[in-house]
Motif scaffolding. Structure first.
Motif, PDB file in Angstrom:
ATOM      1  N   VAL A   1       0.856  -1.185   0.000  1.00 39.12           N
ATOM      2  CA  VAL A   1       0.000   0.000   0.000  1.00 39.12           C
ATOM      3  C   VAL A   1       0.892   1.235   0.000  1.00 39.12           C
ATOM      4  O   VAL A   1       1.721   1.422   0.898  1.00 39.12           O
ATOM      5  CB  VAL A   1      -0.936   0.016   1.220  1.00 39.12           C
ATOM      6  N   VAL A   2       0.742   2.074  -1.027  1.00 35.59           N
ATOM      7  CA  VAL A   2       1.554   3.268  -1.200  1.00 35.59           C
ATOM      8  C   VAL A   2       0.644   4.488  -1.138  1.00 35.59           C
ATOM      9  O   VAL A   2      -0.369   4.552  -1.838  1.00 35.59           O
ATOM     10  CB  VAL A   2       2.306   3.235  -2.549  1.00 35.59           C
ATOM     11  N   ALA A   3       1.005   5.464  -0.308  1.00 34.04           N
ATOM     12  CA  ALA A   3       0.178   6.667  -0.168  1.00 34.04           C
ATOM     13  C   ALA A   3       0.506   7.705  -1.231  1.00 34.04           C
ATOM     14  O   ALA A   3      -0.314   8.566  -1.510  1.00 34.04           O
ATOM     15  CB  ALA A   3       0.350   7.275   1.225  1.00 34.04           C
ATOM     16  N   ASP A   4       1.643   7.659  -1.819  1.00 33.67           N
ATOM     17  CA  ASP A   4       2.090   8.541  -2.903  1.00 33.67           C
ATOM     18  C   ASP A   4       3.473   9.050  -2.564  1.00 33.67           C
ATOM     19  O   ASP A   4       3.644  10.067  -1.897  1.00 33.67           O
ATOM     20  CB  ASP A   4       1.154   9.735  -3.145  1.00 33.67           C
TER      21      ASP A   4
ATOM     22  N   GLU B   1       5.997   7.126   3.135  1.00 38.87           N
ATOM     23  CA  GLU B   1       5.027   7.398   4.186  1.00 38.87           C
ATOM     24  C   GLU B   1       5.079   6.332   5.270  1.00 38.87           C
ATOM     25  O   GLU B   1       4.947   6.633   6.463  1.00 38.87           O
ATOM     26  CB  GLU B   1       3.619   7.484   3.610  1.00 38.87           C
ATOM     27  N   ALA B   2       5.256   5.076   4.869  1.00 37.46           N
ATOM     28  CA  ALA B   2       5.369   3.995   5.848  1.00 37.46           C
ATOM     29  C   ALA B   2       6.613   4.179   6.704  1.00 37.46           C
ATOM     30  O   ALA B   2       6.577   3.988   7.929  1.00 37.46           O
ATOM     31  CB  ALA B   2       5.398   2.651   5.131  1.00 37.46           C
ATOM     32  N   MET B   3       7.733   4.538   6.064  1.00 35.22           N
ATOM     33  CA  MET B   3       8.958   4.756   6.820  1.00 35.22           C
ATOM     34  C   MET B   3       8.784   5.878   7.834  1.00 35.22           C
ATOM     35  O   MET B   3       9.163   5.750   9.013  1.00 35.22           O
ATOM     36  CB  MET B   3      10.103   5.075   5.858  1.00 35.22           C
ATOM     37  N   ARG B   4       8.179   6.987   7.412  1.00 31.44           N
ATOM     38  CA  ARG B   4       8.023   8.138   8.308  1.00 31.44           C
ATOM     39  C   ARG B   4       7.086   7.817   9.474  1.00 31.44           C
ATOM     40  O   ARG B   4       7.217   8.388  10.556  1.00 31.44           O
ATOM     41  CB  ARG B   4       7.522   9.351   7.527  1.00 31.44           C
TER      42      ARG B   4
ATOM     43  N   LEU C   1       1.687  -0.197   9.108  1.00 26.26           N
ATOM     44  CA  LEU C   1       2.374   0.820   9.894  1.00 26.26           C
ATOM     45  C   LEU C   1       1.531   2.052  10.175  1.00 26.26           C
ATOM     46  O   LEU C   1       1.902   2.881  11.000  1.00 26.26           O
ATOM     47  CB  LEU C   1       3.671   1.218   9.175  1.00 26.26           C
ATOM     48  N   ASP C   2       0.416   2.204   9.487  1.00 25.57           N
ATOM     49  CA  ASP C   2      -0.498   3.312   9.752  1.00 25.57           C
ATOM     50  C   ASP C   2      -1.905   2.811   9.496  1.00 25.57           C
ATOM     51  O   ASP C   2      -2.273   2.536   8.352  1.00 25.57           O
ATOM     52  CB  ASP C   2      -0.165   4.510   8.854  1.00 25.57           C
ATOM     53  N   ARG C   3      -2.704   2.679  10.562  1.00 25.85           N
ATOM     54  CA  ARG C   3      -4.042   2.106  10.438  1.00 25.85           C
ATOM     55  C   ARG C   3      -4.967   2.997   9.620  1.00 25.85           C
ATOM     56  O   ARG C   3      -5.902   2.517   8.976  1.00 25.85           O
ATOM     57  CB  ARG C   3      -4.629   1.878  11.835  1.00 25.85           C
ATOM     58  N   ASP C   4      -4.735   4.288   9.632  1.00 28.17           N
ATOM     59  CA  ASP C   4      -5.610   5.209   8.918  1.00 28.17           C
ATOM     60  C   ASP C   4      -5.436   5.109   7.404  1.00 28.17           C
ATOM     61  O   ASP C   4      -6.409   5.074   6.649  1.00 28.17           O
ATOM     62  CB  ASP C   4      -5.370   6.645   9.380  1.00 28.17           C
TER      63      ASP C   4
END
Length: 277
Positions: free
Chosen positions: A108-111, A197-200, A237-240
């Protein structure tokens, strides 16, 4: 285009042409019985030339060519056939070709940029920009013995990741004579596939190690990473947003990457492999 990744704003990356790699041979021993993705039982053992001999566990017949899992005779390219064509073309040397492909999960990639790295080892690595979305990740694995002097060190290792962004026919029709990294991209034991985004979402890191990693490593090791093909793990790594990471055991010390694009430079497929040097 791949970008140089340095934990700050990405800067323009360097690329190089695909070069012929030295035929590095590792001694593969066994035998063990493994179950391939299509359900066939395969007996894996060492061969005299340092490669891997595969035979059908039921009939004893040697498996070569398309019988090792590569489909043939299709007028159109399906997903499995595409994976084997990519392996034949982009594996850095013969013994680095996967023996199996599996669907490891969805990234899953947020951009933002995506990287396959060991966070506390990979410095100045390379990233790839993917649009926001969810992408299947296919993992190519094979059996190997990292220590030639210790036949009991037999294990499965990740050779290649394939992340398609388009249908197989479109990827197959694109130009595959593409550039790859022109610098080291070091990893060690485990490599994490994730986006910026996952790393941050995991910052800060103590000594460069994300807080989630020790638990994921322990989970992988508790389930026997050396004796099973599906020796990877996913962590959200981010539920939202749902951004996640996929963690793979590796034996390679350097990785490489290829971007297959269309005529308008739209990314169609990302292929990440171990480096052949």
């Amino acid at each position: 285009m791949a970008e140089d990744h340095r934990r700050g704003p990405p800067v323009s990356g360097r690329t190089r042409r695909v070069r012929a790699r030295a035929d590095l041979r590792a001694q593969h021993l066994g035998p063990i019985t493994a179950l391939r993705a299509d359900g066939r039982a395969v007996l894996v053992s060492g061969s005299g030339d340092g490669g891997v001999r595969r035979s059908d566990a039921e009939t004893g017949g040697r498996m070569t060519g398309t019988t090792s899992g590569r489909p043939e005779g299709h007028d159109t390219v399906d997903a499995e056939q595409l994976l084997w064509r990519l392996a034949d073309r982009l594996a850095p040397f013969p013994n680095a070709k996967p023996d199996w492909f599996d669907h490891a999960g969805d990234l899953v990639v947020a951009d933002g940029p995506v990287i396959w790295e060991t966070p506390w080892v990979t410095e100045g690595g390379f990233t790839h920009r993917l649009p926001a979305g969810t992408y299947p990740v296919h993992v190519g694995t094979s059996a190997c013995t990292p220590d030639d002097h210790d036949p009991d060190a037999f294990r499965y290792t990740t050779r290649m990741l394939v992340v398609p962004l388009a249908d197989p026919d479109r990827i197959a029709q694109a130009e595959w004579d593409v550039e790859c990294y022109d610098d080291v991209h070091m990893v060690e034991d485990y490599a994490v596939l994730w986006g910026e985004e996952a790393m941050r979402a995991t910052l800060p890191h103590e000594d460069g190690v994300p807080a989630f990693f020790p638990d994921v490593r322990d989970r992988i090791e508790a389930e026997g990473p050396h004796l099973r093909r599906d020796n990877w793990a996913e962590v959200v790594l981010d539920r939202d947003t749902g951004v996640n990471a996929l963690v793979f055991p590796v034996t390679a010390e350097n990785l490489n990457g290829y971007e297959i694009v269309d005529d308008e430079e739209n990314l169609l497929c990302l292929v990440l492999t171990e480096a052949g040097w």
